[in-house]
Design an enzyme around this catalytic site. Structure first.
Site, PDB file in Angstrom:
ATOM      1  CG  HIS A  48    -116.931  56.072  19.010  1.00 42.12           C
ATOM      2  ND1 HIS A  48    -118.273  55.826  18.817  1.00 42.12           N
ATOM      3  CD2 HIS A  48    -116.757  57.420  18.820  1.00 42.12           C
ATOM      4  CE1 HIS A  48    -118.898  56.965  18.545  1.00 42.12           C
ATOM      5  NE2 HIS A  48    -118.004  57.942  18.533  1.00 42.12           N
ATOM      6  CG  HIS A  72    -116.048  61.585  14.871  1.00 42.24           C
ATOM      7  ND1 HIS A  72    -115.873  60.246  14.640  1.00 42.24           N
ATOM      8  CD2 HIS A  72    -116.728  61.673  16.040  1.00 42.24           C
ATOM      9  CE1 HIS A  72    -116.428  59.549  15.620  1.00 42.24           C
ATOM     10  NE2 HIS A  72    -116.961  60.394  16.496  1.00 42.24           N
ATOM     11  CD  GLU A  76    -114.520  68.512  22.179  1.00 43.50           C
ATOM     12  OE1 GLU A  76    -114.937  68.885  23.280  1.00 43.50           O
ATOM     13  OE2 GLU A  76    -114.329  69.284  21.228  1.00 43.50           O
ATOM     14  CG  ASP A  77    -112.599  63.180  22.953  1.00 43.70           C
ATOM     15  OD1 ASP A  77    -112.926  64.093  23.723  1.00 43.70           O
ATOM     16  OD2 ASP A  77    -113.432  62.457  22.364  1.00 43.70           O
ATOM     17  CG  ASP A 139    -120.542  60.550  17.402  1.00 43.47           C
ATOM     18  OD1 ASP A 139    -119.672  59.793  17.844  1.00 43.47           O
ATOM     19  OD2 ASP A 139    -121.018  61.504  18.060  1.00 43.47           O
ATOM     20  CG  ASP A 260    -153.128  50.379  11.946  1.00 43.17           C
ATOM     21  OD1 ASP A 260    -153.120  50.252  13.181  1.00 43.17           O
ATOM     22  OD2 ASP A 260    -153.090  51.480  11.365  1.00 43.17           O
TER      23      ASP A 260
END
Length: 715
Positions: A48, A72, A76-77, A139, A260
């Site tokens: 990712h 990034h 957090e993970d 992301d 259109d």
């Protein structure tokens, strides 16, 4: 999955001076930290951040942005900390990664669609560096591309709705049309799969029926521009399924009524050629009324510039034509990211199309090399606002400088009226605390609480200020009503009559009062006296002035000057009555004053704003309306009291006494009330002539360096 050397090569193709070593270290660090983590698709989680970095290389972003994309999700993970990032990659990368992490955490707190606009503003307000927002958008693009791997339908729908309402408009707001279109179409596929499939099927049918219609129209447009000597690149495309569906919804028309659905783009060399190309097309094909827009002379707020027109073009098909320069085209597709590409002679091009971006971005520094890159850009949108969460995750937008009381009134008027305290991010804080972006605010209420007049000093929203003032007015009127009723009851009793409200209703017109309450409030406020009302009800009576009757009450009406001379020149005192000045407020000539009658002690003189007077609110018969005589002898001495904070350093007290003496004041008492290593707090009594004299002394003291603060002391 992109390999390490492939990512570095991509960056090197547009930035030869990029820090190859740092990119390699970030790649390895992220792979190590994410370890064996897997995504919903079953792929290694590390794929990712690599894909996010790859998306950003398509926008030719600087090495710092690419490294941030790789890292990034680490805070957090994974076990990695911000300190680890800063130690290995420097403060700048740490700041960017921390910014993306904060946005991710806030994103998890609110999934209320009605809050979408405030959430977009919050994201912008918290993205102090535009690159934080670009990484976050990339992301989201990759997450949407892999959305179908998530097994729970409700989670897929929530993410798609959030993308449609928050991230696609964000991409549009910073001008990234290409990214916005992809996010919209991916979200549309999840939210309305049947509608999307139907539109795609109809487009395929039209394509089969018309053969190579777009190709034929392209060829004819190129031909007429060529004949007119306009050098141009012409391209054509069908509108996206989502844009077609949105137009059907907005105009309430069916697919067959749309004519259109094809858009053609003409890219020329200069602005002059834009208008020449427009003239060629309008002279050849009939224009559709109300379909021409000139975004070159008047750009959109996000910097978009182009000429738009609708014509009945080749083969009588209704088409939309966009005419722009190559530079405008890059800005239209890449938005703020295009800033990394347009540089001349080491400076950002100062064309008009950069007006919005110059206001938005504060360019602090440029990277060296053949292609200059913006290293630091600060986002300044919504800097005058803060966005805070309720405990339930609702988002409240407030002006910058707002406090919990403003927040409480923004939630609901009753919450504001009964507010007694606030928890900010779980901690009890003072009500005057200024709120910051992303704060979670919990308001503590009590049914016994009412708005405090002191709140008006620190609230900033109009709603809060209006509610507080309204309560103060209502409370004031209530007090005047009670006071007026007590005054009239006393006045009627002294004249030997019973107080009845029915009798008062007959004299309302005399006093120009609309209701009985208006009359009572006017008496309580001192506009009318109790004796005047009694005389109006019983016109034939002759009243005799008595001590403690109507000499007592009217706070706005002075009594006649007494015959005898009193030692102190004050109007309104009853001859022979003992008096003294209150020690709580120390009234001086020039102050508005009032007297309180005390049995055995005579009259105590207070300033009209003295807090002690609240104790006598229920005893109006004890009040005397007083005033200083206009012919006060300017040489009389009176006592003024000051509260000072003085620097604790040699000579401070000497300077203090010198300033007072030079201004003809005389210190009679000095008391130090608090001391610490830096300052003394003290109370000083000074002999002065009047309020003006004391004010001059205070002004002179404030101009003295050793004096930290000085105020007139009261109560």
């Amino acid at each position: 999955m992109m390999r390490q050397f492939e990512l570095v090569e991509r960056v090197k193709t547009y930035d030869s001076s990029a820090d190859e070593s740092a990119i390699n270290r970030a790649y390895v660090f992220a792979m190590k930290m994410h370890g064996s983590q897997l995504r919903a698709s079953g792929d290694p989680y590390f794929s990712h951040p690599i894909e996010v970095a790859g998306i950003l290389t398509g926008y030719r972003l600087d090495a710092a942005s690419i490294i941030t994309a790789l890292l990034h999700d680490t805070i957090e993970d994974t076990p990695a900390t911000l300190e680890d990032i800063e130690k290995l990659f420097g403060k700048e990368i740490g700041r960017l990664v921390d910014g993306v992490t904060k946005l991710t955490r806030i994103e998890l707190q609110s999934d209320h669609s009605k809050q979408a606009e405030n959430f977009r503003k919050l994201v912008l307000a918290m993205s102090e560096d535009i690159r934080v927002l670009l990484v976050k958008l990339a992301d989201r693009v990759h997450n949407m591309r892999t959305l179908h791997y998530i097994s729970k339908p409700e989670k897929r729908r929530r993410i798609a709705l959030e993308t449609m309402e928050i991230y696609a408009p964000l991409a549009e707001r910073i001008g990234m049309q290409e990214m916005k279109s992809e996010l919209e179409d991916l979200a549309f596929a999840e939210l309305h799969p049947d509608a999307r499939s139907s539109i795609i099927a109809r487009l395929n049918f039209l394509r089969d029926q018309g053969g190579d219609l777009i190709g034929r129209i392209l060829e004819e447009l190129r031909s007429i521009l060529d004949e007119a000597g306009v050098k141009a690149t012409v391209s054509g495309r069908e509108k996206t399924p989502y844009s077609i569906w949105r137009k059907m919804q907005r105009n309430n028309v069916g697919f067959e009524q749309l004519s259109d659905i094809m858009a053609f783009r003409v890219v020329v060399d200069s602005i002059e050629d834009c208008y020449r190309a427009l003239g060629v097309i309008h002279s050849r094909y009939p224009m559709v009324p109300n379909r021409f827009k000139d975004y070159i002379s008047t750009p959109k707020p996000n910097g978009y510039r182009s000429l738009h027109t609708g014509v009945y073009g080749p083969e009588r098909h209704r088409i939309e034509v966009q005419i722009r320069t190559q530079e405008m085209h890059e800005i239209a597709e890449l938005g703020v990211a295009a800033h990394w590409q347009y540089k001349q002679g080491g400076k950002v091009t100062e064309g008009r199309q950069y007006r919005w971006l110059r206001e938005l971005l504060d360019i602090l520094e440029h990277a060296a090399g053949p292609e200059e890159f913006l290293e630091h850009t600060k986002l300044e949108m919504f800097q005058d606002q803060v966005f805070c969460f309720t405990p339930k995750g609702d988002l409240i937008g407030l002006p910058r400088g707002s406090c919990p009381v403003d927040f409480a009134y923004a939630v609901h008027s009753e919450v504001g009226d009964t507010c007694v305290g606030a928890k900010i991010n779980g901690r009890i804080m003072p009500l005057r605390t200024q709120l910051g972006n992303g704060d979670q605010v919990e308001i503590i209420t009590s049914k016994a609480q009412t708005p405090s007049p002191t709140w008006e000093r620190f609230v900033v929203t109009g709603k809060a200020r209006a509610r507080i003032r309204r309560f103060i007015r209502t409370q004031q009127r209530s007090q005047y009503l009670d006071l007026g009723r007590a005054i009239l009851q006393k006045a009627f009793k002294q004249e030997g009559y019973d107080y009845t409200e029915k009798g008062l209703e007959g004299v309302l017109k005399i006093f120009k009062a609309n209701s009985l309450d208006d009359l009572l409030a006017a008496v309580g406020e001192g506009v009318h006296t109790g004796r005047e009302v009694v005389q109006a009800v019983y016109p034939g009576i002759k009243t005799v002035a008595r001590a403690g009757t109507d000499n007592v009450v009217p706070l706005k009406r002075a009594s006649k000057k007494p015959d005898g001379k009193h030692a102190v020149p004050i109007k309104g005192l009853i001859p022979g009555m003992a008096m003294h000045f209150a020690g709580c407020c120390h009234p001086l000539p020039g102050d508005r004053i009032v007297g309180i009658v005390t049995t055995g002690k005579g009259v105590t003189i207070h300033t009209i704003d003295c807090d002690t007077l609240e104790q006598f609110a229920d005893a109006p018969e004890r009040w005397l309306d007083l005033a200083w005589e206009s012919d006060v002898d300017g040489n009389d001495v009176h006592l003024g009291r000051m509260h000072l904070v003085v620097a604790n350093e040699p000579g401070s007290l000497g300077n203090l006494s010198t300033v007072i003496a030079k201004n003809l004041g005389n210190i009679t008492n000095l008391k130090i009330t608090n001391r610490n290593p830096d300052f003394f707090e003290m109370i000083i009594d000074v002999e002065v002539r009047d309020v003006k004299h004391l004010t001059h002394i205070i002004a002179a003291l404030r101009a003295t360096p050793a004096i930290n603060s000085v105020e007139r002391a009261r109560n």
